[in-house]
Design a protein around this motif. Structure first.
Motif, PDB file in Angstrom:
ATOM      1  N   ARG A  36       3.674   1.006   6.517  1.00 32.41           N
ATOM      2  CA  ARG A  36       2.564   0.847   5.581  1.00 32.41           C
ATOM      3  C   ARG A  36       3.096   0.924   4.143  1.00 32.41           C
ATOM      4  O   ARG A  36       4.104   1.611   3.891  1.00 32.41           O
ATOM      5  CB  ARG A  36       1.546   2.014   5.692  1.00 32.41           C
ATOM      6  CG  ARG A  36       0.777   2.147   6.964  1.00 32.41           C
ATOM      7  CD  ARG A  36      -0.326   1.127   7.101  1.00 32.41           C
ATOM      8  NE  ARG A  36      -1.112   1.440   8.278  1.00 32.41           N
ATOM      9  CZ  ARG A  36      -0.701   1.211   9.532  1.00 32.41           C
ATOM     10  NH1 ARG A  36       0.480   0.670   9.756  1.00 32.41           N
ATOM     11  NH2 ARG A  36      -1.484   1.516  10.549  1.00 32.41           N
TER      12      ARG A  36
ATOM     13  N   GLN B 117      -7.530  -3.042   3.235  1.00 32.99           N
ATOM     14  CA  GLN B 117      -6.310  -3.299   4.010  1.00 32.99           C
ATOM     15  C   GLN B 117      -6.008  -4.787   3.976  1.00 32.99           C
ATOM     16  O   GLN B 117      -6.929  -5.607   3.978  1.00 32.99           O
ATOM     17  CB  GLN B 117      -6.463  -2.861   5.478  1.00 32.99           C
ATOM     18  CG  GLN B 117      -6.745  -1.398   5.683  1.00 32.99           C
ATOM     19  CD  GLN B 117      -8.212  -1.088   5.712  1.00 32.99           C
ATOM     20  OE1 GLN B 117      -8.996  -1.860   6.248  1.00 32.99           O
ATOM     21  NE2 GLN B 117      -8.597   0.016   5.117  1.00 32.99           N
TER      22      GLN B 117
ATOM     23  N   ARG C  50      -2.536  -7.836   4.913  1.00 35.60           N
ATOM     24  CA  ARG C  50      -1.149  -8.100   5.261  1.00 35.60           C
ATOM     25  C   ARG C  50      -0.349  -8.250   3.972  1.00 35.60           C
ATOM     26  O   ARG C  50      -0.775  -8.935   3.050  1.00 35.60           O
ATOM     27  CB  ARG C  50      -1.074  -9.387   6.073  1.00 35.60           C
ATOM     28  CG  ARG C  50       0.310  -9.729   6.575  1.00 35.60           C
ATOM     29  CD  ARG C  50       0.345 -11.157   7.060  1.00 35.60           C
ATOM     30  NE  ARG C  50      -0.625 -11.373   8.144  1.00 35.60           N
ATOM     31  CZ  ARG C  50      -0.363 -12.071   9.242  1.00 35.60           C
ATOM     32  NH1 ARG C  50       0.819 -12.593   9.420  1.00 35.60           N
ATOM     33  NH2 ARG C  50      -1.298 -12.252  10.146  1.00 35.60           N
TER      34      ARG C  50
ATOM     35  N   GLY D 135       4.974  -8.625   5.359  1.00 39.91           N
ATOM     36  CA  GLY D 135       5.346  -8.277   6.723  1.00 39.91           C
ATOM     37  C   GLY D 135       4.926  -6.886   7.145  1.00 39.91           C
ATOM     38  O   GLY D 135       5.201  -6.468   8.273  1.00 39.91           O
ATOM     39  N   THR D 136       4.253  -6.159   6.274  1.00 40.35           N
ATOM     40  CA  THR D 136       3.743  -4.841   6.652  1.00 40.35           C
ATOM     41  C   THR D 136       2.248  -4.809   6.337  1.00 40.35           C
ATOM     42  O   THR D 136       1.612  -5.854   6.214  1.00 40.35           O
ATOM     43  CB  THR D 136       4.524  -3.717   5.930  1.00 40.35           C
ATOM     44  OG1 THR D 136       4.079  -2.449   6.419  1.00 40.35           O
ATOM     45  CG2 THR D 136       4.373  -3.768   4.427  1.00 40.35           C
ATOM     46  N   ILE D 137       1.691  -3.619   6.257  1.00 38.26           N
ATOM     47  CA  ILE D 137       0.258  -3.471   5.977  1.00 38.26           C
ATOM     48  C   ILE D 137       0.093  -2.777   4.638  1.00 38.26           C
ATOM     49  O   ILE D 137       0.628  -1.680   4.430  1.00 38.26           O
ATOM     50  CB  ILE D 137      -0.433  -2.660   7.093  1.00 38.26           C
ATOM     51  CG1 ILE D 137      -0.340  -3.414   8.420  1.00 38.26           C
ATOM     52  CG2 ILE D 137      -1.889  -2.360   6.729  1.00 38.26           C
ATOM     53  CD1 ILE D 137      -0.789  -2.602   9.627  1.00 38.26           C
TER      54      ILE D 137
END
Ligand SMILES: [Fe+2]
Ligand SMILES: [Fe+2]
Length: 280
Positions: free
Chosen positions: A189, A200, A202, A205-207
């Motif tokens: 994260r 939230q 994207r 490549g993560t959150i």
């Protein structure tokens, strides 16, 4: 491992509410109360910036006293409402992980999830940045993590969120920042505050994750060209739960008293399988 995250405390001198109307100090106490009521208790607490409203020593005294009630490790980073040197002077004695000089960034390797706190502050400005020096520091910390699951936490989100009032004061980053994040899939994260809302998306490549504030929230306004205003919607904290084989799961827990917890008593007409134990 359970990581609690609270943000945007905006502590004020006694008798001087934020923006003339928001009584932020009792809200900080309620957030701490909520954490203390959790069973099991979190292993640590992240405070993602705007600890104070104006960076005053009295405000940091209020933050310090509130956070001292927490028995688990607490990690703070600054926001645009903080003053780096005042925060350091007032909080570092109880928060020795804070560097003695320079940016208030650090890595914590005491848990199954590695924690990297970033200082995004540009003194005197609403927005933040990860400059070349800070990006290089992050690259070194990520390299030394050797692929261990990692949560990055910072005040200003390094991504746009599609809300004009918020996107005018983001964290400026180089194109290399997103490439650096994307090159480290162990980053579970990027945890942020600043926008006083649950968001939230994207990112690299993560959150990307934004947690609400402990007092006032920014009113959601998706109309183009509007400016931020605030509203007293329920505050909340995040609980990021790490389980091997599952990864990091983020829960949002409203702060406040919402009545007793009740059993599900199913109506006889319920179409599911009859059960002796009530199910959700
Ligand atoms: Fe804030
Ligand atoms: Fe902020």
């Amino acid at each position: 491992m359970i990581i609690a995250q609270i943000s945007d405390l905006h502590a004020r001198p006694h008798g001087s509410p934020a923006y003339g109307v928001v009584d932020t100090n009792p809200a900080i106490a309620r957030a701490v109360d909520q954490i203390l009521k959790l069973d099991p208790r979190p292993d640590c607490v992240l405070v993602t910036g705007d600890l104070s409203d104006c960076g005053l020593p009295e405000e940091y005294g209020i933050v310090r006293a509130a956070l001292e009630r927490l028995p688990m490790p607490v990690y703070v980073i600054p926001g645009n409402h903080d003053r780096r040197e005042t925060l350091r002077a007032e909080l570092r004695p109880g928060h020795p992980y804070l560097p003695q000089s320079g940016f208030l960034h650090y890595a914590v390797d005491d848990f199954p999830v590695r924690l990297i706190g970033l200082d995004t502050v540009i003194a005197g400005e609403d927005g933040g940045e990860i400059c070349a020096a800070r990006e290089a520091w992050l690259a070194e910390r990520l390299a030394e993590g050797q692929g261990k699951p990692t949560a990055i936490f910072m005040h200003h989100p390094p991504f746009a969120v599609g809300v004009d009032g918020m996107d005018v004061m983001p964290c400026q980053v180089s194109p290399g920042f997103a490439r650096l994040i994307a090159a480290h899939p162990e980053i579970e994260r990027v945890l942020c505050g600043h926008y006083h809302r649950p968001i939230q998306l994207r990112f690299a490549g993560t959150i990307g994750y934004v947690v609400p504030g402990t007092a006032h929230q920014v009113a959601l306004d998706l109309r183009p060209g509007t400016e931020n205003r605030f509203v007293m919607e329920p505050p909340a904290l995040a609980l990021h739960v790490w389980k091997p084989g599952l990864g990091l799961v983020s829960h949002l827990q409203p702060i406040g008293d919402y009545g007793p917890i009740r059993d599900f008593v199913l109506d006889p007409a319920y179409p599911g399988k009859p059960q002796t134990v009530p199910a959700s």
